[in-house]
Design an enzyme around this catalytic site. Structure first.
Site, PDB file in Angstrom:
ATOM      1  N   ASN A  73       0.928  -1.154   0.107  1.00 31.67           N
ATOM      2  CA  ASN A  73      -0.121   0.033   0.053  1.00 31.67           C
ATOM      3  C   ASN A  73       1.007   1.311  -0.118  1.00 31.67           C
ATOM      4  O   ASN A  73       0.453   2.225  -0.643  1.00 31.67           O
ATOM      5  CB  ASN A  73      -1.052  -0.074   1.208  1.00 31.67           C
ATOM      6  CG  ASN A  73      -0.391  -0.099   2.520  1.00 31.67           C
ATOM      7  OD1 ASN A  73       0.726  -0.872   2.760  1.00 31.67           O
ATOM      8  ND2 ASN A  73      -1.210   0.454   3.392  1.00 31.67           N
TER       9      ASN A  73
ATOM     10  N   GLU B 197       4.599  -4.493  12.127  1.00 33.73           N
ATOM     11  CA  GLU B 197       3.450  -3.573  11.844  1.00 33.73           C
ATOM     12  C   GLU B 197       2.193  -3.978  11.144  1.00 33.73           C
ATOM     13  O   GLU B 197       2.218  -4.458   9.944  1.00 33.73           O
ATOM     14  CB  GLU B 197       4.327  -2.515  11.049  1.00 33.73           C
ATOM     15  CG  GLU B 197       5.261  -1.660  11.732  1.00 33.73           C
ATOM     16  CD  GLU B 197       5.319  -0.773  12.797  1.00 33.73           C
ATOM     17  OE1 GLU B 197       3.992  -0.226  13.105  1.00 33.73           O
ATOM     18  OE2 GLU B 197       6.016  -0.838  13.695  1.00 33.73           O
TER      19      GLU B 197
ATOM     20  N   CYS C 169      -3.098   1.277   6.561  1.00 30.47           N
ATOM     21  CA  CYS C 169      -3.289   0.655   7.911  1.00 30.47           C
ATOM     22  C   CYS C 169      -4.017   1.422   9.078  1.00 30.47           C
ATOM     23  O   CYS C 169      -4.525   0.968   9.820  1.00 30.47           O
ATOM     24  CB  CYS C 169      -2.007  -0.012   8.499  1.00 30.47           C
ATOM     25  SG  CYS C 169      -0.497   1.398   8.415  1.00 30.47           S
TER      26      CYS C 169
HETATM   27  P1  NAD Z   1       0.428  -8.983   3.275  1.00 35.62           P
HETATM   28  O1  NAD Z   1       0.630  -9.636   4.711  1.00 35.62           O
HETATM   29  O2  NAD Z   1      -0.371  -9.828   2.385  1.00 35.62           O
HETATM   30  O3  NAD Z   1       1.659  -9.000   2.634  1.00 35.62           O
HETATM   31  C1  NAD Z   1       2.972  -8.164   3.255  1.00 35.62           C
HETATM   32  C2  NAD Z   1       4.204  -8.732   2.825  1.00 35.62           C
HETATM   33  O4  NAD Z   1       4.380  -9.915   3.124  1.00 35.62           O
HETATM   34  C3  NAD Z   1       4.376  -9.053   1.205  1.00 35.62           C
HETATM   35  O5  NAD Z   1       5.772  -8.679   0.850  1.00 35.62           O
HETATM   36  C4  NAD Z   1       4.313 -10.329   0.759  1.00 35.62           C
HETATM   37  O6  NAD Z   1       4.640 -10.899  -0.334  1.00 35.62           O
HETATM   38  C5  NAD Z   1       4.670 -10.928   2.118  1.00 35.62           C
HETATM   39  N1  NAD Z   1       4.380 -12.298   2.381  1.00 35.62           N
HETATM   40  C6  NAD Z   1       3.032 -12.964   2.171  1.00 35.62           C
HETATM   41  N2  NAD Z   1       3.150 -14.278   2.703  1.00 35.62           N
HETATM   42  C7  NAD Z   1       3.988 -14.476   3.471  1.00 35.62           C
HETATM   43  C8  NAD Z   1       4.943 -15.709   3.958  1.00 35.62           C
HETATM   44  N3  NAD Z   1       4.068 -16.611   4.297  1.00 35.62           N
HETATM   45  N4  NAD Z   1       6.017 -15.250   4.556  1.00 35.62           N
HETATM   46  C9  NAD Z   1       6.939 -14.337   4.660  1.00 35.62           C
HETATM   47  N5  NAD Z   1       6.184 -13.054   4.115  1.00 35.62           N
HETATM   48  C10 NAD Z   1       4.966 -13.152   3.271  1.00 35.62           C
HETATM   49  O7  NAD Z   1      -0.126  -7.489   3.145  1.00 35.62           O
HETATM   50  P2  NAD Z   1      -0.388  -6.622   2.063  1.00 35.62           P
HETATM   51  O8  NAD Z   1      -1.800  -7.096   1.503  1.00 35.62           O
HETATM   52  O9  NAD Z   1       0.880  -6.303   1.258  1.00 35.62           O
HETATM   53  O10 NAD Z   1      -0.700  -5.208   2.845  1.00 35.62           O
HETATM   54  C11 NAD Z   1      -1.886  -4.931   3.598  1.00 35.62           C
HETATM   55  C12 NAD Z   1      -1.820  -5.155   5.058  1.00 35.62           C
HETATM   56  O11 NAD Z   1      -0.497  -4.567   5.519  1.00 35.62           O
HETATM   57  C13 NAD Z   1      -2.826  -4.702   5.845  1.00 35.62           C
HETATM   58  O12 NAD Z   1      -3.276  -5.537   6.866  1.00 35.62           O
HETATM   59  C14 NAD Z   1      -2.387  -3.393   6.635  1.00 35.62           C
HETATM   60  O13 NAD Z   1      -3.110  -2.863   7.618  1.00 35.62           O
HETATM   61  C15 NAD Z   1      -0.829  -3.869   6.657  1.00 35.62           C
HETATM   62  N6  NAD Z   1      -0.313  -2.550   6.889  1.00 35.62           N
HETATM   63  C16 NAD Z   1       0.241  -1.989   8.013  1.00 35.62           C
HETATM   64  C17 NAD Z   1       0.873  -1.096   8.342  1.00 35.62           C
HETATM   65  C18 NAD Z   1       1.593  -0.580   9.595  1.00 35.62           C
HETATM   66  O14 NAD Z   1       2.514   0.235   9.791  1.00 35.62           O
HETATM   67  N7  NAD Z   1       1.082  -1.177  10.829  1.00 35.62           N
HETATM   68  C19 NAD Z   1       1.411  -0.225   7.219  1.00 35.62           C
HETATM   69  C20 NAD Z   1       0.783  -0.564   5.972  1.00 35.62           C
HETATM   70  C21 NAD Z   1       0.144  -1.907   5.860  1.00 35.62           C
END
Ligand code: NAD
Length: 478
Positions: A157, A253, A287
């Site tokens: 995002n 996060e 988020c």
């Molecule tokens: P996601 O959890 O699907 O993916 C995040 C990352 O993890 C990607 O690089 C993905 O390829 C990787 N990933 C996926 N499966 C994995 C595994 N089994 N092992 C290791 N890595 C893996 O998240 P998204 O859809 O990219 O982003 C949306 C989410 O991120 C929302 O829940 C949002 O709230 C959260 N977010 C949190 C913050 C914060 O600062 N708290 C900021 C931005 C987004």
């Protein structure tokens, strides 16, 4: 903005550009147009990148604070020179409106500036050993030392700024990095690798691998030579990563379904405009996006009218158009999920005040009222352009409902009574409270992170450096 040429890139490992046998096509989420092609790295590339990062560790930890600061400022200055290109890539890979992509690119500069500034300040403290009789005749200091190789796994995002929130502090503290961006948004990170090379970042200090989360992300999380894992993404994946990461340091996060409370004495015009901005920026894929608004019943009708009017003034369109306020979600599947959540809320008594229609991956910003507390919109993270407004009678009730969630990242309260605001701020279970603003507000240098299922650890370069260093005590007899 004009249409992009197809962006192709390679992985960056140990200062070399490395291809893979398989590739992934990156698509503009708005209409599925191909915009780029990147290597689909395998687990062998993870081993190579971690080994390169390990080899570079000795050189990085030898750099002085001022040398690491200068290095990060060189990255900052080159990014500033190429800012329009970074904005264009963020827009193409995420589908966020070009003006929002430009804001993200600008914020990357602020993150890098803060990381460079904090690099100069990395330090320990003097320990008063004679605090207790047993310490008499001894003196001690602490120093902060880098942890070593840090695996950085980042979401779609804010593909570049959330990467820099990890990479900047990691290098500032003398660590080395293996970065895996989200598989849908690898283009701005790939461009960053070129900037790292041009800035003279030591070979192996920054490594980029692109590919699947469940393959290379999982391998990085489990790798024995990775000292620390820093992850931003969903709670679901965060849980998997923590389970796989053994005894490594881990910061997470994660998600949220942010609440804002509107008291009857609040400036309603400001509260309504900020609610709309905080709910619908980046189509709600933030988020700390405003998802649940608790408004005191005496002012609820006026507040809802104002929110409706401000929402309907938003312009939906192609992300490359300068005039677009709202564009697509990250893909059609996500848009269909959000559409289903809206339908569930309506089938259980919720009322659509405005919006909610879907066209491919785009959803018109949606305002709901009367949604039961047990609906998905009320209790899970929507990560889409939808906000639910609930009425309350007493502030205590609003705080209780705001806390009735597994998440706890940020919250907001609008009121002119600072006493009430502070009392509420102490009772809301989150990592940060915004008084007279929405939870969606964040400055890149401030401490940022959640409690409960929103994660563990804090970002913001000063605070991330604390997470990314180990305290060493040096004690001597005098
Ligand atoms: P996601 O959890 O699907 O993916 C995040 C990352 O993890 C990607 O690089 C993905 O390829 C990787 N990933 C996926 N499966 C994995 C595994 N089994 N092992 C290791 N890595 C893996 O998240 P998204 O859809 O990219 O982003 C949306 C989410 O991120 C929302 O829940 C949002 O709230 C959260 N977010 C949190 C913050 C914060 O600062 N708290 C900021 C931005 C987004």
């Amino acid at each position: 903005m004009t249409a992009n040429a197809m962006e192709t890139s390679l992985n960056y490992i140990g200062g070399e550009w490395v291809d893979a046998t398989e590739h992934d096509v990156v698509r503009l989420p708005y209409d599925d147009t191909p915009v780029g092609r990147v290597p689909r790295a395998g687990t062998g590339a993870v081993d190579q990148a971690v080994a390169a990062a390990r080899r570079a560790s000795a050189a990085m930890r030898e750099l002085a604070n001022c040398e690491r600061a200068d290095l990060l400022m060189r990255v900052h200055d080159l990014m500033q020179r190429d800012l329009a290109e970074f904005g264009r890539l963020i827009c193409a890979e995420t589908g966020k409106p070009v003006k929002e992509a430009g804001i993200e690119a600008e914020r990357c500069l602020s993150t890098l500036f803060a990381a460079a500034h904090e690099a100069r300040q990395v330090r320990g403290e003097v320990v008063p050993m004679d605090f207790a009789a047993m310490g008499k005749g001894r003196m001690a200091v602490t120093v902060r030392e880098p942890v070593g190789v840090i695996g950085c796994i980042t979401p779609f995002n804010f593909p570049l700024n959330l990467g820099l929130h990890k990479i900047g502090p990691a290098l500032a503290a003398g660590n080395t990095v293996v970065h895996k961006p989200a598989s849908k948004t690898p283009l701005s990170a790939s461009r960053l690798a070129r900037t790292m090379e041009e800035a003279g970042v030591p070979k192996g200090a920054y490594n980029l691998i692109t590919g699947g989360g469940s393959t290379i992300g999982a391998a990085l999380a489990a790798h024995a030579d990775v000292a620390m894992l820093t992850f931003t993404g969903s709670a679901e994946v965060g849980r998997t990563i923590k389970a796989r990461s053994g005894l490594k340091k881990v910061t997470l996060e994660l998600g949220n379904n942010s609440a804002v409370i509107v008291e009857p004495d609040a400036d309603l015009a400001t509260a309504a405009v900020r609610t709309v901005q905080g709910a619908f920026a980046n189509s709600g894929q933030v988020c700390i996006s405003v998802q649940r608004v608790f408004v005191q019943e005496r002012v609820a009708d006026e507040f809802i009218d104002r929110v409706k009017a401000a929402t309907e003034a938003l312009r939906i369109g192609h992300p490359y158009e300068d005039s677009t306020d709202i564009s697509s979600l990250i893909d059609e599947t996500e848009a269909v999920r959000v559409e289903n959540w809206i339908a569930e809320a309506v089938s259980r008594g919720g009322v659509v005040v405005t919006g909610g229609r879907r066209s491919f991956a785009t959803i018109a910003p949606c305002v709901l009222t009367g949604v039961p507390d047990s609906c998905d919109i009320s209790c899970r993270e929507a990560f889409g352009p939808v906000v639910a407004i609930y009425r309350y009678r007493e502030l205590d009730e609003a705080i209780q409902r705001a806390n009735a969630t597994p998440y706890g990242l940020q919250a907001g309260i609008f009121t002119n009574d600072l006493g009430r605001a502070f009392r509420a701020a102490r009772r809301i279970e989150v990592g940060g409270v915004m008084i007279n603003d929405v939870p969606a507000w964040r400055a890149d240098h401030m401490p940022y992170g959640g409690v409960k299922e929103s994660g563990m650890g804090r970002e913001g370069p000063k605070f991330a450096i604390e997470e990314m260093t180990e305290l060493k005590l040096i004690c001597w007899k005098v």
